[in-house]
Design an enzyme around this catalytic site. Structure first.
Site, PDB file in Angstrom:
ATOM      1  N   TYR A 284       0.859  -1.187   0.000  1.00 47.95           N
ATOM      2  CA  TYR A 284       0.000   0.000   0.000  1.00 47.95           C
ATOM      3  C   TYR A 284       0.898   1.241   0.000  1.00 47.95           C
ATOM      4  O   TYR A 284       0.793   2.119   0.846  1.00 47.95           O
ATOM      5  CB  TYR A 284      -0.938  -0.004   1.216  1.00 47.95           C
ATOM      6  CG  TYR A 284      -2.279   0.630   0.885  1.00 47.95           C
ATOM      7  CD1 TYR A 284      -3.166  -0.028   0.039  1.00 47.95           C
ATOM      8  CD2 TYR A 284      -2.637   1.875   1.393  1.00 47.95           C
ATOM      9  CE1 TYR A 284      -4.391   0.533  -0.294  1.00 47.95           C
ATOM     10  CE2 TYR A 284      -3.847   2.454   1.061  1.00 47.95           C
ATOM     11  CZ  TYR A 284      -4.726   1.773   0.219  1.00 47.95           C
ATOM     12  OH  TYR A 284      -5.936   2.348  -0.107  1.00 47.95           O
ATOM     13  N   LEU A 285       1.779   1.253  -0.994  1.00 54.15           N
ATOM     14  CA  LEU A 285       2.884   2.218  -1.036  1.00 54.15           C
ATOM     15  C   LEU A 285       2.398   3.652  -1.176  1.00 54.15           C
ATOM     16  O   LEU A 285       1.434   3.922  -1.887  1.00 54.15           O
ATOM     17  CB  LEU A 285       3.818   1.866  -2.202  1.00 54.15           C
ATOM     18  CG  LEU A 285       4.382   0.442  -2.192  1.00 54.15           C
ATOM     19  CD1 LEU A 285       5.249   0.211  -3.435  1.00 54.15           C
ATOM     20  CD2 LEU A 285       5.178   0.167  -0.932  1.00 54.15           C
TER      21      LEU A 285
ATOM     22  N   GLU B 288       4.007   8.064  -0.763  1.00 50.06           N
ATOM     23  CA  GLU B 288       5.189   8.863  -1.093  1.00 50.06           C
ATOM     24  C   GLU B 288       6.360   8.622  -0.137  1.00 50.06           C
ATOM     25  O   GLU B 288       7.512   8.806  -0.511  1.00 50.06           O
ATOM     26  CB  GLU B 288       4.820  10.354  -1.105  1.00 50.06           C
ATOM     27  CG  GLU B 288       4.015  10.729  -2.337  1.00 50.06           C
ATOM     28  CD  GLU B 288       3.269  12.051  -2.146  1.00 50.06           C
ATOM     29  OE1 GLU B 288       3.812  13.087  -2.512  1.00 50.06           O
ATOM     30  OE2 GLU B 288       2.143  12.011  -1.605  1.00 50.06           O
TER      31      GLU B 288
ATOM     32  N   HIS C 167       7.235   5.675   1.063  1.00 46.91           N
ATOM     33  CA  HIS C 167       7.952   4.526   0.490  1.00 46.91           C
ATOM     34  C   HIS C 167       8.718   4.929  -0.761  1.00 46.91           C
ATOM     35  O   HIS C 167       9.844   4.475  -0.991  1.00 46.91           O
ATOM     36  CB  HIS C 167       6.965   3.412   0.123  1.00 46.91           C
ATOM     37  CG  HIS C 167       6.184   2.882   1.293  1.00 46.91           C
ATOM     38  ND1 HIS C 167       4.825   3.079   1.424  1.00 46.91           N
ATOM     39  CD2 HIS C 167       6.569   2.187   2.379  1.00 46.91           C
ATOM     40  CE1 HIS C 167       4.408   2.508   2.537  1.00 46.91           C
ATOM     41  NE2 HIS C 167       5.444   1.954   3.138  1.00 46.91           N
TER      42      HIS C 167
ATOM     43  N   GLN D   5       3.381  -9.147  13.391  1.00 45.56           N
ATOM     44  CA  GLN D   5       3.532  -7.873  14.074  1.00 45.56           C
ATOM     45  C   GLN D   5       2.196  -7.209  14.395  1.00 45.56           C
ATOM     46  O   GLN D   5       2.172  -6.077  14.867  1.00 45.56           O
ATOM     47  CB  GLN D   5       4.440  -6.933  13.275  1.00 45.56           C
ATOM     48  CG  GLN D   5       3.855  -6.399  11.988  1.00 45.56           C
ATOM     49  CD  GLN D   5       4.936  -5.764  11.125  1.00 45.56           C
ATOM     50  OE1 GLN D   5       5.841  -6.426  10.627  1.00 45.56           O
ATOM     51  NE2 GLN D   5       4.863  -4.459  10.943  1.00 45.56           N
TER      52      GLN D   5
ATOM     53  N   LYS E  60       9.859   8.517   9.924  1.00 51.57           N
ATOM     54  CA  LYS E  60       8.486   8.713  10.451  1.00 51.57           C
ATOM     55  C   LYS E  60       8.256   7.752  11.608  1.00 51.57           C
ATOM     56  O   LYS E  60       7.728   8.126  12.647  1.00 51.57           O
ATOM     57  CB  LYS E  60       7.477   8.442   9.325  1.00 51.57           C
ATOM     58  CG  LYS E  60       6.029   8.502   9.765  1.00 51.57           C
ATOM     59  CD  LYS E  60       5.466   9.884   9.584  1.00 51.57           C
ATOM     60  CE  LYS E  60       4.112  10.016  10.256  1.00 51.57           C
ATOM     61  NZ  LYS E  60       3.124   9.081   9.699  1.00 51.57           N
TER      62      LYS E  60
ATOM     63  N   GLN F  47      10.840   2.289  15.168  1.00 46.27           N
ATOM     64  CA  GLN F  47      11.195   1.131  14.337  1.00 46.27           C
ATOM     65  C   GLN F  47      12.656   1.226  13.883  1.00 46.27           C
ATOM     66  O   GLN F  47      13.383   0.234  13.915  1.00 46.27           O
ATOM     67  CB  GLN F  47      10.268   1.049  13.128  1.00 46.27           C
ATOM     68  CG  GLN F  47      10.624  -0.067  12.173  1.00 46.27           C
ATOM     69  CD  GLN F  47       9.562  -0.299  11.120  1.00 46.27           C
ATOM     70  OE1 GLN F  47       8.617  -1.035  11.324  1.00 46.27           O
ATOM     71  NE2 GLN F  47       9.708   0.370   9.977  1.00 46.27           N
TER      72      GLN F  47
ATOM     73  N   LYS G 243       3.594  13.169   5.800  1.00 47.57           N
ATOM     74  CA  LYS G 243       2.723  12.396   4.908  1.00 47.57           C
ATOM     75  C   LYS G 243       2.375  11.069   5.564  1.00 47.57           C
ATOM     76  O   LYS G 243       3.221  10.433   6.201  1.00 47.57           O
ATOM     77  CB  LYS G 243       3.421  12.149   3.571  1.00 47.57           C
ATOM     78  CG  LYS G 243       3.646  13.441   2.801  1.00 47.57           C
ATOM     79  CD  LYS G 243       3.455  13.260   1.310  1.00 47.57           C
ATOM     80  CE  LYS G 243       3.749  14.597   0.613  1.00 47.57           C
ATOM     81  NZ  LYS G 243       3.305  14.623  -0.782  1.00 47.57           N
TER      82      LYS G 243
END
Lengths: 283, 283
Positions: A32-33, A35, A37, A61, A149, A153, A184
């Protein structure tokens, strides 16, 4: 662009590239790419001979109350974006390919997890670190790209690579923002028009904190209070957390100094937004 | 033979070998080498261009009641054996080199652990799998050699390599035995002269079980009873366990069939001995 669905074929392909001395840039995603990504893929494309993108919605996860089945998927669109981004190999395994039977081993993340978003998602980063360990061995990349973002992680992956000595360079990529500063996110579409107008205040609050630190403020509580006040003044959002830690260790600080992160999560009516900035602060 | 004490130097060395297309055989040990280790090194020497031996007493795999400090060490002797065995690189890191700070990630072993010796050593195999994950990334071997004396360890490593997709071939090496069948072990010296005479009965009991299976016995309980009876008749040892499982999954069996293990542990006055055989049984 070649689409590969089996682990064996992927390992063979990347082993060939390594034997040829080619560098491999790897962007692991759940598809579900957007901007964000695309920015990772762009950087991977600039820095490597071969770019590998993985699209795998990783059940491991997701918590028991998080909806794995409802996670958005759009492989056709992802393929187009991958092609346009110059991806060489798109790894797109099934869940049974990745988890044919119960795992006999998993990665347990011991540090950097009980803060920020990890606090409310027990086991989430274990699932992330486990699937990345598998993917790293399948792709054997030279460099792996992750967006800042999700700074927590990045911190967990930094620990994974460092403590397990993966021969991989972690490349954190800056958050992509709208013209008005809003980070974004696929969740931004769930904001009401009024909330969308308010939402840039999250980044503005972080920028205000940055200026306060530049002007000499070194008290973490004062910084958090400043950010909270700003968000409460300029938005109707409900603050989940505003936290300041060392980065990437994510340890609490008595005094702001060295590499730090200021991170926040704010709930609007139908969307919970996160944002953060990292700073290198002179003592 | 080169002795290497830092992770960085080791990774550089083995990266060079891989670039030259050389195969690397790896024998990870806790040192205090005996003939069992020599058999692993011999096989690694036969099958690879480069042989890497690691000597590292891993604190992470010792329980709170197991004495890490008192584990025997003799680096001078180990060096001699390594040289005589044709080792190219001896990796001999300090504890602070391997664990400079608390690990942010560890490997948790979820299957194949709550049976046999693992039952009484909670966390032991987590420590083994964690240090092996580190060592595998440091050495990046083509093949890794483990003795079948510790068949459960081989099963755990098999799961680690398979589920995490390490591009490494696991090579299990048969147990080295004395002329009378007793499995070689550094613990055999703690047996009294009388116990030493009795101890070959452990392997003899396993051989008797093998013959019973060859003659058609398919009941796991009957096999265990046969082994226990034999040991109780011919030794003064106290049986810790005699167990039959599928191998390497270590699952209980209703009926003996396929690849199986018969494993036992017997306590003598000052030594606890283990032994096992694996069989491939037609249904």
């Amino acid at each position: 662009m070649m689409i590969i669905q089996t682990i064996q074929e992927m390992q063979q392909k990347t082993a060939q590239y390594r034997q040829q001395g080619k560098s491999i840039g790897f962007v692991p995603t759940m598809g579900y790419l957007h901007e964000g990504h695309a920015a990772l893929l762009k950087k991977a494309r600039e820095e490597n001979d071969i770019v590998v993108l993985s699209v795998f919605v990783n059940p491991l996860q997701f918590g028991p109350n998080e909806d794995f089945d409802r996670y958005p998927r759009d492989m056709e669109r992802d393929e187009k974006i991958a092609k346009a981004s110059g991806v060489d190999l798109l790894f797109y395994p099934s869940v049974t390919e990745m988890y044919p039977r119960p795992l006999s081993v998993q990665v347990a993340v011991k540090e950097r997890v009980d803060v920020l978003c990890g606090k409310s998602r027990p086991g989430h980063f274990d699932g992330v670190a486990t699937v990345l360990t598998k993917l790293f061995h399948i792709v054997m990349p030279t460099r792996a790209y992750f967006g800042m973002k999700d700074a927590q992680q990045v911190a967990v992956v930094d620990g994974l690579i460092r403590d397990f000595h993966f021969p991989i360079e972690l490349v954190p990529v800056p958050t992509v923002r709208e013209a008005d500063g809003l980070a974004k996110s696929s969740r931004n579409v769930y904001l009401s028009p009024e909330e969308r107008k308010e939402a840039p205040a999250l980044y503005a609050a972080l920028q205000k904190a940055k200026r306060a630190i530049e002007n000499g403020e070194r008290n973490p509580s004062a910084i958090c209070a400043l950010v909270e006040d700003y968000i409460q003044t300029y938005t109707h959002g409900i603050i989940d957390y505003v936290e300041v830690y060392s980065y990437p260790d994510l340890q609490p600080l008595q005094k702001i100094s060295g590499k730090i992160i200021i991170a926040l999560a704010v709930r609007f009516t139908n969307a919970r937004l996160i944002d953060n900035i990292t700073l290198d602060v002179e003592s």
